[in-house]
Design an enzyme around this catalytic site. Structure first.
Site, PDB file in Angstrom:
ATOM      1  N   SER A  51     -12.872   3.914  -1.441  1.00  0.00           N
ATOM      2  CA  SER A  51     -11.911   4.055  -2.545  1.00  0.00           C
ATOM      3  C   SER A  51     -11.565   2.734  -3.228  1.00  0.00           C
ATOM      4  O   SER A  51     -11.043   2.732  -4.337  1.00  0.00           O
ATOM      5  CB  SER A  51     -10.624   4.718  -2.059  1.00  0.00           C
ATOM      6  OG  SER A  51      -9.874   3.836  -1.247  1.00  0.00           O
ATOM      7  N   LYS A  92      -4.637   0.512  -1.177  1.00  0.00           N
ATOM      8  CA  LYS A  92      -4.722   0.796  -2.618  1.00  0.00           C
ATOM      9  C   LYS A  92      -4.141  -0.389  -3.384  1.00  0.00           C
ATOM     10  O   LYS A  92      -3.611  -1.334  -2.813  1.00  0.00           O
ATOM     11  CB  LYS A  92      -3.944   2.066  -2.982  1.00  0.00           C
ATOM     12  CG  LYS A  92      -4.349   3.317  -2.213  1.00  0.00           C
ATOM     13  CD  LYS A  92      -5.750   3.794  -2.534  1.00  0.00           C
ATOM     14  CE  LYS A  92      -6.112   5.003  -1.660  1.00  0.00           C
ATOM     15  NZ  LYS A  92      -7.535   5.358  -1.779  1.00  0.00           N
TER      16      LYS A  92
END
Length: 199
Positions: A51, A92
């Site tokens: 990701s 993230k």
């Protein structure tokens, strides 16, 4: 054996015992300090998944600063580790901080109506051939909020087409943030520091 020789031998023995005890104490202090630093200031993580590629690769080991947000606040574009579930931590990038209105239009990030460059996405955008790399959305359309609430941040993965992030899981509580990613150290060929991209 003469008395003088016995005394000299005993003195040497006592000296070596003191040296050994000093070394044991030094090593113990070092181990305690390392434990404290690792437990309270820094920790390491192995990244699983894609990701955050190519910023962070699957299988890389990273150092996370755990104390930074105790004395400071999360900033836009920081790379953070946070508790996503009871079993899993995610890494993230912060896109919105409290009070921000976030929107993507035409593959451009707008924060509070102002366009922002995302240099960390340059490689991904150049190699994506199927339209917009980050699909259009507004904070309201995916969260129902006009602004990021106090005590929360809005996060996205750099690999926008393959990331489970605030578009799916909602805002992240600041109290659930473990820390800020400072550097990658393994494998050695990928050693690098992470810096926050300023606008």
């Amino acid at each position: 054996m003469e008395l003088q020789e016995v005394r000299e031998r005993d003195q040497k023995t006592a000296h070596w015992k003191k040296e050994i005890i000093t070394w044991i104490r030094t090593i113990a202090v070092i181990l305690i300090l390392v434990g404290l630093v690792r437990g309270f200031l820094f920790t390491n993580y192995i990244v699983h998944g894609q990701s955050m590629m190519p910023t962070i690769h699957d299988g890389e080991r990273i150092i996370v600063n755990k104390i930074g947000y105790e004395i400071g606040v999360p900033e836009r574009f920081d790379l953070i580790i946070f508790h996503a579930t009871e079993e899993s931590d995610y890494i993230k990038r912060i896109i919105g901080v409290p009070g921000d209105h976030v929107m993507y239009k035409g593959d451009t990030l707008f924060v509070n109506g102002e366009p922002y460059e995302e240099d960390f996405l340059k490689h991904n955008r150049e190699n994506y051939e199927h339209g917009l790399f980050t699909e259009d959305f507004s904070l309201e359309s995916i969260t129902g909020y006009e602004q990021v609430p106090e005590g929360y941040v809005f996060v996205l993965g750099d690999n926008r087409r393959n990331s489970l992030d605030s578009r799916h899981i909602g805002f992240v509580k600041v109290e659930d943030i473990v820390g800020k990613a400072n550097l990658a150290y393994w494998p050695p060929k990928n050693f690098r520091f992470y810096s926050t991209t300023k606008h």
